[in-house]
Design an enzyme around this catalytic site. Structure first.
Site, mmCIF file in Angstrom:
data_model
loop_
_atom_site.group_PDB
_atom_site.id
_atom_site.type_symbol
_atom_site.label_atom_id
_atom_site.label_comp_id
_atom_site.label_asym_id
_atom_site.label_seq_id
_atom_site.Cartn_x
_atom_site.Cartn_y
_atom_site.Cartn_z
ATOM 1 C CG ASP A 157 -4.873 5.578 0.779
ATOM 2 O OD1 ASP A 157 -5.771 4.728 0.899
ATOM 3 O OD2 ASP A 157 -4.847 6.648 1.426
ATOM 4 C CG ASP A 171 -2.298 0.389 0.995
ATOM 5 O OD1 ASP A 171 -2.480 1.476 0.421
ATOM 6 O OD2 ASP A 171 -3.212 -0.370 1.361
ATOM 7 C CD GLU A 183 -8.921 4.216 -2.007
ATOM 8 O OE1 GLU A 183 -9.811 3.738 -1.283
ATOM 9 O OE2 GLU A 183 -8.050 4.998 -1.559
ATOM 10 C CG HIS A 190 -9.173 -1.622 4.238
ATOM 11 N ND1 HIS A 190 -8.988 -1.627 2.865
ATOM 12 C CD2 HIS A 190 -8.773 -0.406 4.660
ATOM 13 C CE1 HIS A 190 -8.481 -0.474 2.491
ATOM 14 N NE2 HIS A 190 -8.347 0.293 3.557
ATOM 15 C CG ASP A 191 -11.564 1.789 3.309
ATOM 16 O OD1 ASP A 191 -11.071 1.745 4.452
ATOM 17 O OD2 ASP A 191 -10.969 2.277 2.333
HETATM 18 O O1 TEU Z 1 -9.752 5.239 1.635
HETATM 19 C C1 TEU Z 1 -10.223 6.330 0.922
HETATM 20 C C2 TEU Z 1 -11.602 6.640 1.161
HETATM 21 O O2 TEU Z 1 -12.173 7.369 0.396
HETATM 22 C C3 TEU Z 1 -12.241 6.086 2.360
HETATM 23 O O3 TEU Z 1 -11.797 6.797 3.441
HETATM 24 C C4 TEU Z 1 -13.669 6.169 2.259
HETATM 25 O O4 TEU Z 1 -14.075 7.498 2.140
HETATM 26 C C5 TEU Z 1 -14.272 5.609 3.492
HETATM 27 O O5 TEU Z 1 -13.498 4.580 3.977
HETATM 28 C C6 TEU Z 1 -15.613 5.071 3.167
HETATM 29 O O6 TEU Z 1 -16.100 4.526 4.309
HETATM 30 C C7 TEU Z 1 -8.402 5.095 1.796
HETATM 31 C C8 TEU Z 1 -8.130 3.889 2.673
HETATM 32 O O7 TEU Z 1 -8.570 2.743 2.019
HETATM 33 C C9 TEU Z 1 -8.763 4.101 4.010
HETATM 34 O O8 TEU Z 1 -8.648 2.976 4.839
HETATM 35 C C10 TEU Z 1 -8.098 5.296 4.641
HETATM 36 O O9 TEU Z 1 -8.740 5.595 5.845
HETATM 37 C C11 TEU Z 1 -8.141 6.514 3.727
HETATM 38 O O10 TEU Z 1 -7.797 6.227 2.380
HETATM 39 C C12 TEU Z 1 -7.150 7.550 4.207
HETATM 40 O O11 TEU Z 1 -5.839 7.118 3.974
#
Ligand code: TEU
Length: 560
Positions: free
Chosen positions: A205, A104, A259, A330-331
């Protein structure tokens, strides 16, 4: 692989990616936190499942305000996760089994504990504008109206420097200033350092947020995220990507997964392909159950919208570019709870979703636990761990909720913690994840849903994933076949055709509990239809007559 006509082969197109969220995968030392030696113990498990690439969420030094997406040192491993030697061992163990590793890359922001930020905050000249600093009154006067993805203003006041700094995520995640050439130099140098260690690529990310409009002007207040027209796909984004390519990726056979926020398929074509990203993680289909609202708005699945979005991406990237296929990570909440049924039809719907994921054109991403059909959990307020969910509850209580009970349904349906409960290895205490106290609650359903039980049961979701992974590896048509949507107006069934040379597959996925009758005769003609894979026993291979699907039934017919 079968010999296919004229396809543009790449190893990362043929791969299946498995996402490991290290904190919740396997704890080897009993501190309640998953770690790299724990992953090493499970490399054979991944090999047995048949996946080709591991995407590892951040394992770098970090104060863990956002579980590692707040990086304090890009070139060292956080002690909770192990050491650099452990990491080298993991890379070796994966490579020994012909698996690859992508890391990542989080370079829109660092932690506020990164030495660059510490120096910048102290006013060290060299680091003066590594971040976005702006004047403003300490009391309630942020430099502009931009909002943070995690709720509230995107600015915090720093007493030490006496200025505001920008953070599109948590206040402990200050945004880097990519206009500064030194910042770009440092990032590219760090990327090369990892590439030279032999990794196979990066998942990047929120990488389309790195360029911001000069002067950081106010955004239009039109609902949604204020300021996004100034930080999503900002003015210099293509230049930064070009530089990144020329200075780090060019000439290397690596996989790059960007992403990107708010990217649609048309825009994606500008970012993928030769000299671009291998594929993008987009969010469009994550909005098919949120109505007109954002992630916390609960609405029924809009299948028509899902068809529209998936088909748009399939068609638009068919000629140039490639799709990243995912239903959870994971999100996001657990796919089976969200798009299927985690009660009576858990097993059937998890298999239906797997069929869907593996029969579209693109590279499937499997999030840990998805292969056994792990589900969302119940969340009391004190059990919440995620910063985004915490902020949401605080804001809700402030603005509209009388008590946590009003917000609970949103948290239980959508919180990122749902994905982060420990991997369920067995029915033992803590699901076999840890001998200590897990950092986050273990899902109560681990006695029923776990790897050990899934292994023993030939009909399990796990064995179904194995079967799909094998099929995809054996037949080029799964990977490279053209996609064509069928029955666009059917309200319950997502159906499509894949074709490659003389080969043809027909896929039907029932996304609901009903039992619709389906007439596939116009697509099958008088050809014999061989049922290649399905989540129920079925013997009707004569598609001249209508068939009836059962709840969440999926079938893949081979018409070749
Ligand atoms: O996620 C980007 C992102 O847009 C998310 O934060 C999303 O808005 C949210 O999770 C929806 O519930 C990335 C990573 O995958 C995330 O884990 C991080 O928190 C974020 O970037 C910040 O680095």
């Amino acid at each position: 692989m079968t010999d296919a006509p004229d396809v543009d082969r790449e190893w990362w197109k043929e791969a299946v990616v498995y996402q490991v969220y290290p904190r919740s995968f396997n704890d080897s030392d009993g501190d309640g936190i998953g770690d790299i030696p724990g992953i090493v113990e499970k490399v054979d498990y991944l090999d047995e499942l048949g996946v080709d690439v591991v995407w590892l969420n951040p394992v770098y030094e970090s104060p863990m305000a956002d579980n590692g997406y707040d990086i304090a040192d890009y070139q060292s491993i956080h002690p909770e996760f192990g050491t650099m030697d452990d990491w080298e061992r993991l890379l070796q163990e994966l490579h020994d089994r012909d698996m690859r590793l992508i890391m990542d890359l989080v370079v829109n922001h660092t932690s506020d504990e990164h030495e660059w930020f510490v120096n910048s905050r102290e006013g060290d000249e060299q680091y003066d504008d590594y971040y976005h600093w702006q004047q403003g009154d300490a009391e309630d006067d942020a430099p502009n109206n931009w909002s943070s993805f995690f709720g509230g203003s995107a600015w915090s006041y720093d007493d030490e420097r006496g200025e505001y700094y920008l953070h599109l995520f948590d206040e402990k995640q200050p945004d880097l200033n990519w206009r500064n050439e030194d910042v770009r130099d440092e990032v590219f140098e760090m990327m090369n350092w990892w590439l030279e260690k032999g990794i196979d690529g990066f998942r990047m990310d929120v990488v389309n947020l790195i360029s911001k409009t000069e002067g950081l002007p106010d955004g239009a207040e039109v609902g949604g995220l204020t300021g996004e027209e100034h930080f999503v796909d900002g003015p210099n984004i293509e230049q930064y990507f070009e530089e990144m390519y020329e200075r780090t990726l060019e000439g290397r056979d690596v996989m790059t997964v960007g992403e990107m926020i708010n990217v649609d398929a048309d825009r994606a074509t500008e970012y993928v392909g030769e000299e671009g990203f291998s594929m993008l993680i987009h969010f469009e289909h994550m909005g098919v159950d949120t109505g007109d609202g954002g992630k916390w708005t609960l609405a029924d699945l809009d299948l028509g919208e899902l068809k529209r979005i998936i088909t748009d991406w399939q068609e638009t990237l068919a000629e140039e570019g490639w799709n990243c296929l995912y239903l959870s990570n994971h999100d996001q909440p657990r796919a089976v709870s969200r798009f299927g049924d985690d009660g009576e039809y858990r097993r059937e719907s998890a298999k239906m979703l797997a069929t869907f994921l593996f029969t579209l054109q693109g590279t499937p991403f499997v999030f840990q636990g998805q292969e056994i059909g792990m589900t969302n959990a119940d969340w009391d307020r004190q059990e919440i761990r995620d910063v985004e969910a915490e902020n949401h509850v605080d804001i809700a209580l402030d603005e509209w909720a009388d008590s946590y009970e009003d917000v609970r349904p949103q948290i239980e349906a959508r919180s990122r913690d749902n994905a982060r409960t420990p991997m369920q290895w067995s029915a033992d205490e803590n699901a076999g994840f840890s001998e200590g106290d897990p950092w986050i609650k273990v899902n109560e359903r681990h006695d029923e849903i776990n790897v050990e039980a899934a292994h023993e049961d030939a009909e399990s979701v796990w064995h179904f994933y194995r079967e799909l992974i094998d099929l995809r590896e054996d037949r080029d048509i799964f990977v490279y076949g053209d996609y064509e949507l069928l029955l666009p107006d059917h309200s319950e069934v997502f159906a499509y055709r894949r074709t490659l040379g003389d080969e043809e597959l027909l896929v039907v996925c029932n996304f609901f509990e009903g039992e619709p009758e389906l007439d596939l005769s116009e697509f099958a003609g008088d050809r014999e239809a061989d049922l290649l894979v399905g989540n129920y026993d079925a013997d009707d291979e004569n598609l001249a007559e209508p068939i009836r699907l059962r709840p969440y039934e999926a079938r893949v017919y081979d018409l070749s």
